[in-house]
Scaffold this active site. Structure first.
Site, mmCIF file in Angstrom:
data_model
loop_
_atom_site.group_PDB
_atom_site.id
_atom_site.type_symbol
_atom_site.label_atom_id
_atom_site.label_comp_id
_atom_site.label_asym_id
_atom_site.label_seq_id
_atom_site.Cartn_x
_atom_site.Cartn_y
_atom_site.Cartn_z
ATOM 1 N N SER A 1 -36.003 -30.111 -54.825
ATOM 2 C CA SER A 1 -36.174 -28.781 -54.225
ATOM 3 C C SER A 1 -35.393 -28.588 -52.921
ATOM 4 C CB SER A 1 -37.664 -28.460 -54.022
ATOM 5 O OG SER A 1 -38.316 -28.392 -55.283
ATOM 6 N N GLY B 1 -37.737 -29.524 -58.936
ATOM 7 C CA GLY B 1 -37.865 -28.232 -59.609
ATOM 8 C C GLY B 1 -39.170 -27.498 -59.352
ATOM 9 N N GLU C 1 -35.843 -39.318 -55.124
ATOM 10 C CA GLU C 1 -36.291 -38.029 -55.642
ATOM 11 C C GLU C 1 -37.765 -38.123 -56.045
ATOM 12 O OE1 GLU C 1 -32.684 -35.602 -57.170
ATOM 13 O OE2 GLU C 1 -33.407 -36.821 -58.830
ATOM 14 N N LYS D 1 -27.773 -30.830 -64.618
ATOM 15 C CA LYS D 1 -28.705 -31.149 -65.716
ATOM 16 C C LYS D 1 -28.214 -30.505 -67.018
ATOM 17 C CE LYS D 1 -32.280 -31.702 -62.271
ATOM 18 N NZ LYS D 1 -33.695 -31.666 -61.925
ATOM 19 N N GLU E 1 -35.989 -37.624 -65.031
ATOM 20 C CA GLU E 1 -36.054 -36.923 -66.326
ATOM 21 C C GLU E 1 -35.602 -37.840 -67.458
ATOM 22 O OE1 GLU E 1 -33.771 -33.580 -64.995
ATOM 23 O OE2 GLU E 1 -35.442 -32.948 -63.726
ATOM 24 N N HIS F 1 -32.339 -41.114 -63.529
ATOM 25 C CA HIS F 1 -33.010 -39.895 -63.088
ATOM 26 C C HIS F 1 -34.409 -39.864 -63.698
ATOM 27 C CE1 HIS F 1 -33.991 -35.708 -62.473
ATOM 28 N NE2 HIS F 1 -33.027 -35.661 -61.581
ATOM 29 N N ASN G 1 -26.438 -31.771 -59.395
ATOM 30 C CA ASN G 1 -26.762 -32.220 -60.756
ATOM 31 C C ASN G 1 -27.111 -30.982 -61.576
ATOM 32 O OD1 ASN G 1 -27.830 -33.330 -63.072
ATOM 33 N ND2 ASN G 1 -29.601 -34.278 -62.060
HETATM 34 P P1 13P Z 1 -34.138 -29.601 -57.984
HETATM 35 O O1 13P Z 1 -33.179 -29.497 -56.827
HETATM 36 O O2 13P Z 1 -33.973 -28.499 -58.996
HETATM 37 O O3 13P Z 1 -35.545 -29.773 -57.513
HETATM 38 O O4 13P Z 1 -33.754 -30.943 -58.789
HETATM 39 C C1 13P Z 1 -33.568 -32.111 -58.075
HETATM 40 C C2 13P Z 1 -32.985 -33.120 -58.991
HETATM 41 O O5 13P Z 1 -33.648 -33.590 -59.908
HETATM 42 C C3 13P Z 1 -31.589 -33.521 -58.774
HETATM 43 O O6 13P Z 1 -31.250 -34.614 -59.538
#
Ligand code: 13P
Length: 245
Positions: A207, A175, A169, A15, A101, A99, A13
């Site tokens: 992560s 992150g 997640e 983002k 976010e 997600h 992803n």
């Molecule tokens: P990270 O791998 O940067 O922690 O992000 C995970 C994520 O949100 C994937 O959708």
């Protein structure tokens, strides 16, 4: 490592990262995977602006394309939104919905997420439905209850192993470089498994890095990874895919 059933999926992803300069990483990834027989499926979910440009780069490889979000409607007066049909039209086979976010930045509820997953199914896309607890939930011992509530609210009727993937997640692991222990991952994935089709893929995300991928992917009921930061560099992403070599 023995291949687990169902066939694992490692999805990147990107983002809100990536401009045409990122095609270099896409080309590197395609070059590294060309002709390689993989024990997992591989997908990249770039920003929507790059999907059409990356598509020819992945031609001749098994790397699939996915979107990062979609609207619930097929078309209409929804400025700035993208429909599942539009993603299918430019060559996506899947779309991430719900997600954390999106849930945080755009106030998406389980109901919104369910409508988006239904839209994905309507357009013939796999819905990658994200769920996960916050640190406060975990500290209060509410993780399994939150996961269960999100699953009940976000996964539409008609979801099956062919059209739906669940991505667990933990919000606090995204992150941050923090990850749950393998015991904690196993506990949540086992709980999700009791509520899903036995062949539905349940990804872990948060992560995931080359250094921890093998350990996390070996956990029972973990059928792949949803990778953020480490999917932006082909070398790192390959390092994660190698957990299934
Ligand atoms: P990270 O791998 O940067 O922690 O992000 C995970 C994520 O949100 C994937 O959708």
């Amino acid at each position: 490592m023995a291949q687990k059933s169902p066939k694992p999926l490692v999805a990147g992803n990107w983002k809100m990262n990536g401009t045409t300069a990122s095609l270099r990483e896409a080309r590197l990834l395609a070059g590294m995977l060309k002709g390689v027989r993989l024990k997992c499926e591989v997908m990249i979910c770039p920003p929507a602006t790059l999907i059409s440009t990356i598509k020819p780069v992945f031609k001749g490889t098994r790397i699939r394309l996915g979107g990062q979000d979609c609207h619930g409607q097929a078309n209409g007066a929804h400025t700035g939104d993208i429909s599942a049909e539009m993603l299918a039209d430019v060559g996506c086979g899947a779309v991430i919905v719900g997600h954390s976010e999106r849930r945080t930045d755009h106030g998406e509820t389980d109901e919104t997420v369910r409508m988006k997953a239904e839209a994905a199914h309507r357009a013939g896309l796999i819905a990658i439905i994200c769920i996960g607890e916050t640190l406060a939930h975990r500290k209060n011992g509410e993780t399994l209850a939150v996961i269960s509530r999100q699953l009940a609210g976000s996964v539409p009727e008609g979801a099956n192993a062919a059209n739906t993937v669940i991505a667990y997640e933990p919000v606090w692991a995204i992150g941050t470089g923090l990850t749950p222990t393998t015991v904690e991952v196993a506990e949540v994935h086992a709980s999700i498994r009791t509520k899903t089709d036995p062949d539905m893929r349940i990804l872990y995300g948060g992560s995931v890095k080359p250094a921890n991928a093998a350990e996390l992917m070996a956990v029972t009921n973990v059928n792949g990874a949803l990778v953020g930061g480490a999917s932006l560099k082909a070398a790192d992403f390959i390092g994660i895919i190698k957990a299934y070599a």
